[in-house]
Every structure is written in C-alpha cells, then in structure tokens.
Design an enzyme around this catalytic site. Sequence first.
Site, short mmCIF file in Angstrom:
data_model
loop_
_atom_site.label_atom_id
_atom_site.label_comp_id
_atom_site.label_asym_id
_atom_site.label_seq_id
_atom_site.Cartn_x
_atom_site.Cartn_y
_atom_site.Cartn_z
N CYS A 34 1.11 44.49 50.01
CA CYS A 34 2.33 45.01 49.40
C CYS A 34 2.55 46.46 49.83
O CYS A 34 1.65 47.12 50.33
CB CYS A 34 2.24 44.95 47.88
SG CYS A 34 1.75 43.35 47.23
N ARG A 90 3.98 44.83 56.61
CA ARG A 90 2.80 44.54 55.80
C ARG A 90 2.86 43.15 55.18
O ARG A 90 1.87 42.63 54.70
CB ARG A 90 2.65 45.60 54.70
CG ARG A 90 2.35 46.99 55.24
CD ARG A 90 2.41 48.02 54.13
NE ARG A 90 1.35 47.86 53.16
CZ ARG A 90 0.16 48.45 53.24
NH1 ARG A 90 -0.11 49.23 54.26
NH2 ARG A 90 -0.74 48.27 52.31
N TRP A 105 3.91 40.99 47.87
CA TRP A 105 3.34 39.79 48.47
C TRP A 105 2.66 39.04 47.33
O TRP A 105 1.70 39.52 46.75
CB TRP A 105 2.34 40.17 49.56
CG TRP A 105 1.85 39.03 50.39
CD1 TRP A 105 2.46 38.47 51.48
CD2 TRP A 105 0.61 38.32 50.23
NE1 TRP A 105 1.69 37.47 52.00
CE2 TRP A 105 0.54 37.35 51.26
CE3 TRP A 105 -0.45 38.41 49.32
CZ2 TRP A 105 -0.53 36.48 51.40
CZ3 TRP A 105 -1.52 37.53 49.45
CH2 TRP A 105 -1.55 36.59 50.48
N ASN A 110 -0.25 47.81 44.04
CA ASN A 110 -0.90 46.97 45.05
C ASN A 110 -2.32 46.68 44.57
O ASN A 110 -2.98 47.57 44.04
CB ASN A 110 -0.99 47.70 46.39
CG ASN A 110 0.37 47.93 47.02
OD1 ASN A 110 1.37 47.38 46.58
ND2 ASN A 110 0.39 48.75 48.07
N GLY A 111 -2.79 45.47 44.83
CA GLY A 111 -4.15 45.12 44.42
C GLY A 111 -4.16 43.97 43.45
O GLY A 111 -3.16 43.28 43.26
N GLU A 128 -8.63 33.28 69.83
CA GLU A 128 -7.57 34.27 69.63
C GLU A 128 -6.21 33.72 70.08
O GLU A 128 -5.21 33.93 69.41
CB GLU A 128 -7.91 35.55 70.40
CG GLU A 128 -6.85 36.64 70.34
CD GLU A 128 -6.60 37.18 68.94
OE1 GLU A 128 -5.59 37.92 68.79
OE2 GLU A 128 -7.37 36.87 68.01
N LYS A 156 -2.97 33.29 67.57
CA LYS A 156 -1.67 33.90 67.81
C LYS A 156 -0.56 32.86 67.65
O LYS A 156 0.47 33.11 67.05
CB LYS A 156 -1.60 34.53 69.22
CG LYS A 156 -2.41 35.80 69.36
CD LYS A 156 -1.76 36.99 68.72
CE LYS A 156 -2.41 37.57 67.53
NZ LYS A 156 -3.74 37.52 67.14
N GLU A 199 -0.16 31.86 63.96
CA GLU A 199 0.38 32.94 63.12
C GLU A 199 1.89 33.05 63.20
O GLU A 199 2.56 33.22 62.19
CB GLU A 199 -0.23 34.28 63.54
CG GLU A 199 -1.65 34.52 63.09
CD GLU A 199 -2.17 35.86 63.55
OE1 GLU A 199 -2.67 36.63 62.71
OE2 GLU A 199 -2.05 36.18 64.75
N HIS A 237 -17.32 16.71 71.12
CA HIS A 237 -17.93 16.47 69.80
C HIS A 237 -16.87 16.32 68.71
O HIS A 237 -17.12 16.66 67.55
CB HIS A 237 -18.90 17.59 69.46
CG HIS A 237 -20.08 17.64 70.38
ND1 HIS A 237 -21.21 16.88 70.19
CD2 HIS A 237 -20.29 18.35 71.52
CE1 HIS A 237 -22.07 17.11 71.16
NE2 HIS A 237 -21.53 18.01 71.99
N LYS A 283 0.05 42.29 57.22
CA LYS A 283 -0.65 43.03 58.27
C LYS A 283 -2.03 43.47 57.81
O LYS A 283 -3.01 43.31 58.52
CB LYS A 283 0.19 44.24 58.69
CG LYS A 283 -0.42 45.06 59.82
CD LYS A 283 -0.51 44.25 61.10
CE LYS A 283 -1.05 45.06 62.26
NZ LYS A 283 -1.25 44.25 63.45
#
Length: 611
Positions: A2, A27, A74, A100-101, A484, A488, A491, A507, A606
């Site tokens: 947030c 964010r 958020w 925030n938190g 990675e 990407k 996301e 496997h 973020k």
Amino acid sequence: MCGIVGYIGHRVAVPILVTGIKRLEYRGYDSAGLAVLEGGELRCVKAVGRIAALESKLNGASLTGTLGIAHTRWATHGPPTELNAHPHFDCSCRLAVVHNGIIENYDRLKARLIEGGHKFVSDTDTEVVAHLIEEHLAGSGDLEGAVREALKEVQGTYGLAVLHADFPDQLVAARSGSPLVVGVGEGEQFVASDLAAILGHTRQIIYLEDGDLAVVRRDDVSIRSVLHATPADRAVEQVDMAIEAVEKGGYAHFMQREIFEQPKSVRNAMRGRIDRESWCAVLPELDALGTRLRRVRRIIITACGTSWHAALIGESMIEEFARVPVEVEYASEFRYRNPIIEDDTLVVVISQSGETADTLAGLREAKRRGALTLAICNVVASTIAREADACIYLHAGPEIGVASTKAFTSQLVVLYLLNLYLARMRGMSSAHAADMIRALEAIPAQVEQILADDELLVRLAERYEYVRNFLYLGRGYNFPVALEGALKLKEISYIHAEGYPAAEMKHGPIALIDRDMPTVVIAPRDSVYDKIQGNVEEVKARGGRVILVATRGDKVLARKCQHVIHIPEAPETLVPMLSVIPLQLLAYHIAVLRGCDVDKPRNLAKSVTVE
C-alpha cells in the site's frame, strides 16, 4: 504494498496528495482515498479501482485545506470496497488514519472496542487503530500521547499517518516494520511510504526507524520512541535522485524503460568496483565485516521471487570459484525454520526494495543467532540496508515496474563481483581474475546487441499471445533463468508458465507437452550444451514447438527449432545476464498484446511489506 502520502503546509493539499499516490501506483493497489481538513471538519473521498476513479470523484469538490492524508490500498482484510478503502475514522469522524501493514491482534481489539460501544463500518484491521486512538484521546486530550498508547496495544506491523480535526497544526506518523519517510520543506512537511511520492517537492528526507513516532508540524518535526517517549535523533539526509528517474521517459511503460536501461544499470553496478591493476573487485562496503569475512566457511543466501532466482545463480558461481559452500533459502521459509548458523556463517540477503517483509525477518533472525550479515539492495537507506552488517547497493536507479528486470541483472553483477572478491581472497590467480573482469566489462555492450533485436521478439510475441501454457527449460547457470523467464510471463501476461531444470522434464512435465504448449529452451554453447540438445529432441518428438535461446552462430540446434533468439557468446557464469533479456522482452510484448496492465499486474505489489 500500500502507499501513504501526507501533507501539512501552506499549499492546497489535494493536488500534492493525488500526485504523490500516483507516483506510488507501482506498489500495487485496488482502491484509493484521501481525507483533508476543511473548515474544521474532515472531508473524505474514496474510490475502488485506479486513482483515475478517485480523481473523477474529486472533480468539482472544492477542497482547499492544507492538511491531509492519502492512501492506496492493497486488500488484506476485507475485499476492495469504498468502505474498506483508507482513510479510516473513529466514531466521531474527526480522526482519520491511513495504514500499511497488518494488525495481527485486531480481532481481539475489535471485540473489546465493540463491547465498549465503538461502531465499526469496515472489514479492515486498520479501523481498529482509529478507535483505539479515539479511546485513549478521550482520557488525555493529547493526540501524540493517544497514538502512542494505542500503538502499545497493537501487535503486528504498521506504517501509519494520523490527523484529527481538533489538532489542525499536526500530523502524527509512526512505523514498525513498514517503511515511512518524512520530507522536510520550507513551512511545509511531507510524509510518505516511499520517497518517490515526494521527490518533486523536497530532497530533504528523514528516514523513520522501527519504533519511531513523529509529530509533523508545518515548521518542525519531533521524533520520539513509541514505547518510551524518549527523543530519537534522526538526521535529515539529502537525496540526489532526480524526479525524471521515476517517470517513463518516452517509453510506453516503466517496465519497457527498465528493460532498455539495462546496459546502463549493469555498468552502474560495476562502476568503481573493478581494479584493473590488481584485477580485484573493489567492495569497500565489505570493510565493515572486518576479519570475520576471511573466516567464513559457509554462506546462506536468502531472498524472495526474482531475487531468489539471482541467489541461485550466485550459489553456483561462488561454489565454483570461491569454493565456499552456499545454500539458498526462500526467506519466507528460512524465517520459520530452525537453521544451523555458526560463527563462520555469512548470511546474504537480497532485496530490490530493501523492505521485503520475509527477507527482513530472515535478516533479523540471522542477526539474532549471531551470523555475519550482508545485504544486496537497490534502495538506499532501506530498512534491510540499514540493519545488515554491510550493504552493497545495486545503483540501478528506481525500478517502478512491478515485474523486476534491471534489478535482476544488477543483482547478478553484484553477486559476480562478490564471488570475485571472495575467490581472490582465497587464492584465485590474477590471470584468471583478469579474464573474468574483461568478460564482465563486455556485458553492457552485449546487452545492447540483444535489445537491438527487439522487433524479432515483437513478431514472436504475436505468434504466441493466445497460448495458455508455457514451459521454460535450462541447465546449470540457466536453470534459474528458466525460472525467471516463466515468472515474468506469469506476472504480467497471466499465462501459466513453469520453469524447470531441463533434465527434470522427464520426471513429470513432459506429459504436458503438445503443439499447444510452446517450450522455451535456453541452450547457449556451454558445458551442458550436448545434454540440452537431447531435451530439445524430446520436446520435438512429442509435437512441441521450441523457442530456442542460443549462442550467436549456433546452427546445430537452430535447424531443429521453430524459433531462434540469438545472444552473444560469454562465459557460463555471465550468460544469465544475457539470456534473461529476450525472455523479459518476450513476456513484455505478449502482455502488451493481451492488453494487460504491464506496470501494475493484478493482485501484485512491487514491495511485499506484509506476510
């Protein structure tokens, strides 16, 4: 996650607040709101969705107050609704809080407050804070004291800002586990969860530390301990970052800009850190570790997400060249295990933001157990950077896009230099080190060559924008690159993708391969090149389509694959800095073609500052 912005001064607050939370959009958020002191009353406007929706509701509203707070939320407790959006209020609606938190004991506090007659209107944990302050204020008439006493009852994390209609000359802020800064101006002050929100107004910054409570007035800031009310001496620091650093600079998206900034960010990560006379890495940051660094016999690297992928590559290179055993841990698991940490253990924590909750908790656990700690961070003066025994900064510049790109390659540069530093300390020859340094110095120009082929990636994205699944395969140093690349794509395009060590395909994942599931194979000419040829054949034998990332000039594998992306030749340890670039571009272009919000993908933030 947030975002918080607060203002007290002589200017109209609303434009400053709105501009500030816009700069925090990266964010991650699902609703936004603000409260301004207007004519002795608090006026509040909230909206679900993007900040544009909030701006639309503000149109025509005559809000000229010079004290206010704003927030992008958020969702954690309760769905994204206007009632759950911040700010939250006490029963009188004369006190407003943005937070925030996570308040971990909010349910017990809420039950007690309801029993005492308080009326709640939201599902959030934050609203509890407003009512707690209200309760303590009733007995004291002191806003600072009421906030302090309320926070003593709170368990969890917070970065918060509080204003009250009866206290028009102050804004109260506090932090514990969630970042918060105070911006110092002339006759005006700012509060923000990220300095990007206030860069356009001041470069004079006070970084609040855990346990700080700040009373912010138009002409001064006083900071005391939440627990003991003792004064806390916090320096005002000059920040040199330009406002242009947090703007798109002509690119369509921040992510696109950051991908194309990598030749520069890679150079910046190595700038001033190479001694060509002695062929050593120059890392004066490590001086703080003293002789204990020479006694290190084991390294633990802990991180999350993209930083964890960088850590895996760091593990391979440090073990190969410095010959020190390395373990890589998810920070979210490390903090809850009972890890073996001895006097000769170095714990390296990697975090772009320097505020990642799990990584910060892992750092604190390592320090509690007596480990030597080293941070690799991008954000100067972040919590992790301050709390570690030493910190090596990436110098990548602000990374705004939620999906990390330039921070990843910068992390690889720093890990490479750390590896070189340790290897030379343990007997690597100057001739060997010289070869490694020359190869590293060639990387920025090689990245530029790959970026010049961007149009090829656009055409490739057009072929695959409609698929529903991808498989990414790599071996050795390029297995983490496969992880990675898949991350990407997941996301920002919302396409299901999996990264695997190529040998593990047999496997299980091989059962999924057909013509509708393309496979990206990272196959540079390296020590496992012959092995990965077999994996390509296995995909082709099952009707799969292969997108090959290969060393320029490779004609053997190229003849067998539907699509080939070439990268320059480089030593195995450095290839990940090159092979990841086309995967970033492919994910970016597919996401754009699918109409996705590239810089602000759904459900993501973020900086993950809560568990």
